[in-house]
Design a protein around this motif. Structure first.
Motif, PDB file in Angstrom:
ATOM      1  N   PRO A  12      42.232  35.720  30.233  1.00 13.20           N
ATOM      2  CA  PRO A  12      43.558  35.143  30.512  1.00 13.20           C
ATOM      3  C   PRO A  12      43.956  35.268  31.977  1.00 13.20           C
ATOM      4  CG  PRO A  12      43.609  36.444  28.514  1.00 13.20           C
ATOM      5  CD  PRO A  12      42.280  36.719  29.173  1.00 13.20           C
ATOM      6  N   GLN A  13      43.737  36.453  32.558  1.00 17.97           N
ATOM      7  CA  GLN A  13      44.125  36.652  33.948  1.00 17.97           C
ATOM      8  C   GLN A  13      43.333  35.737  34.877  1.00 17.97           C
ATOM      9  OE1 GLN A  13      43.385  38.954  31.740  1.00 17.97           O
ATOM     10  NE2 GLN A  13      44.733  40.732  31.865  1.00 17.97           N
ATOM     11  N   ALA A  21      41.877  32.879  34.028  1.00 16.01           N
ATOM     12  CA  ALA A  21      42.254  31.491  33.761  1.00 16.01           C
ATOM     13  C   ALA A  21      43.550  31.134  34.467  1.00 16.01           C
ATOM     14  CB  ALA A  21      42.386  31.261  32.262  1.00 16.01           C
ATOM     15  N   GLU A  22      44.523  32.040  34.428  1.00 10.89           N
ATOM     16  CA  GLU A  22      45.809  31.762  35.047  1.00 10.89           C
ATOM     17  C   GLU A  22      45.710  31.709  36.575  1.00 10.89           C
ATOM     18  OE1 GLU A  22      48.107  34.890  33.405  1.00 10.89           O
ATOM     19  OE2 GLU A  22      48.646  33.785  31.597  1.00 10.89           O
ATOM     20  N   ILE A  55      37.194  25.714  31.533  1.00  9.59           N
ATOM     21  CA  ILE A  55      38.421  24.927  31.530  1.00  9.59           C
ATOM     22  C   ILE A  55      38.102  23.451  31.751  1.00  9.59           C
ATOM     23  CG2 ILE A  55      40.529  24.443  32.841  1.00  9.59           C
ATOM     24  CD1 ILE A  55      40.900  27.449  33.163  1.00  9.59           C
ATOM     25  N   ALA A  85      45.101  28.996  23.389  1.00  6.54           N
ATOM     26  CA  ALA A  85      44.556  28.762  24.727  1.00  6.54           C
ATOM     27  C   ALA A  85      45.257  27.624  25.455  1.00  6.54           C
ATOM     28  CB  ALA A  85      43.062  28.468  24.642  1.00  6.54           C
ATOM     29  N   TYR A 122      46.588  28.052  29.076  1.00  7.90           N
ATOM     30  CA  TYR A 122      45.599  28.168  30.142  1.00  7.90           C
ATOM     31  C   TYR A 122      45.052  26.807  30.563  1.00  7.90           C
ATOM     32  CZ  TYR A 122      45.798  32.827  28.128  1.00  7.90           C
ATOM     33  OH  TYR A 122      46.230  34.026  27.620  1.00  7.90           O
TER      34      TYR A 122
END
Length: 261
Positions: free
Chosen positions: A170-171, A173-174, A195, A225, A228
Motif C-alpha cells: 500500500p505504501q 502504491a500510494e 498498477i 485495491a 491504489y
C-alpha cells in the motif's frame, strides 16, 4: 433489520439496515457496516452482539466451505431464529439479465456487483471493475444485460508473484505518481508494473465496450485495491464502496417487493 454479508477471499464485509421496500433508494442507507479478516470470524457474534433484532440475513460467499461453516455457526449465535439465505447467481434478478453461457457458473460476487452497478446507473453501459484478491472486469449493457468479463490476479497477487516488498505494497502504491511510471528502483518498478497491468485491463475494457455499444461507457471502480488504482486512471470512473453489499441489498429489495404483492 436486514443483515447482509459479503464473504470474499480475504475479508468478510457486513452491512445492516432496515428491510428495503419498493420505495427504498438505490443507494442503501446503512445502519452500520464493517469488515473482518477470516481469522476473526469467531468474533463476529460478539461484534454484532448489540445490533438491533435481525429478521433477514442474505450472504454472498466465494470463500469456500470452511468459511461457510464458520459463518453458519456465527449467524446461529447472532440470530438463532433466522435462517440465512445464501445468495447465488441466477438467469435474471433485480432487473439484471445474466448473459453468462451458464448463468449459475457466474461468481455470486460478480453477479451482485453487476446488479448494484445497474441499479445505481440505470440505462448506462457499464464496465464494473472490482479490485480485490482478484480483479474482475465485467460489461453490463444499458438494457441491463450482463455480457461477461475477465478475471485477473489482483494488485497484491501480482506483486506477490514477483516476491518483493509485498508487505509494504500500500505504501509503495500510494507513492507512485503518473509521472513516475518508469520507476528508478526495483520495488516501485514492480508496483508500477502491476498498477499498469490493472489499469491497462480496465481501460481497454472501457474502450472495447464503448466501441461495441457505440455509446459512452461509465466505469465503476470498487474493491479494496481501488484506491491504489484510482489516482492513476486515464478514464472517467465512479468509485463505489461496498458494491457487493449494495447488490445484495437490491436482491433483497426485489425479493421483498415480490413477496408483498
Amino acid at each position: 433489520m436486514l443483515l447482509l454479508i459479503d464473504a470474499g477471499n480475504t475479508r468478510i464485509k457486513w452491512g445492516m439496515l432496515e428491510l428495503p421496500t419498493a420505495a427504498s433508494p438505490a443507494l442503501p442507507v446503512w445502519e452500520s457496516v464493517g469488515s473482518i479478516g477470516h481469522e476473526q470470524l469467531p468474533d463476529l457474534a460478539a461484534t454484532l452482539a448489540m445490533a438491533p433484532p435481525i429478521t433477514q440475513i442474505l450472504v454472498s460467499n466465494v470463500a469456500g466451505a470452511k468459511v461457510s461453516e464458520a459463518l453458519t455457526a456465527a449467524l446461529a449465535e447472532i440470530a438463532p431464529d433466522v435462517v440465512p439465505a445464501w445468495f447465488s447467481s441466477a438467469p435474471q434478478l433485480a432487473g439484471l439479465h445474466n448473459g453468462y453461457r451458464n448463468p449459475l457458473q457466474l461468481g455470486c460476487d460478480r453477479f451482485a456487483s453487476a446488479i448494484a452497478a445497474h441499479a445505481l446507473y440505470p440505462q448506462q453501459n457499464l464496465i464494473v471493475a472490482t479490485c480485490g484478491t482478484a480483479t474482475t472486469i465485467d460489461a453490463v449493457s444499458a438494457e441491463g444485460v450482463f455480457h461477461g468479463g475477465m478475471i485477473l490476479p489482483g494488485l497484491k497477487l501480482m506483486a506477490q508473484s514477483l516476491a518483493r516488498n509485498t508487505a509494504q505494497l500500500p505504501q509503495v502504491a500510494e507513492s507512485i505518481s503518473v509521472d513516475d511510471v518508469f520507476a528508478d528502483n526495483t520495488d516501485q518498478a514492480i508496483v508500477s508494473g502491476c498498477i499498469g497491468a490493472q489499469l491497462g485491463a480496465i481501460e481497454r475494457a472501457v474502450t472495447k465496450w464503448g466501441l461495441a455499444q457505440k455509446s459512452p461507457v461509465t466505469c465503476i471502480l470498487s474493491g479494496g485495491a481501488a484506491p491504489y488504482l484510482a489516482a492513476h486512471m486515464d478514464v472517467q470512473y465512479q468509485h463505489i464502496d461496498n458494491l457487493v453489499l449494495t447488490g445484495l441489498y437490491h436482491a433483497a429489495k426485489a425479493h421483498n417487493n415480490v413477496n408483498t404483492h
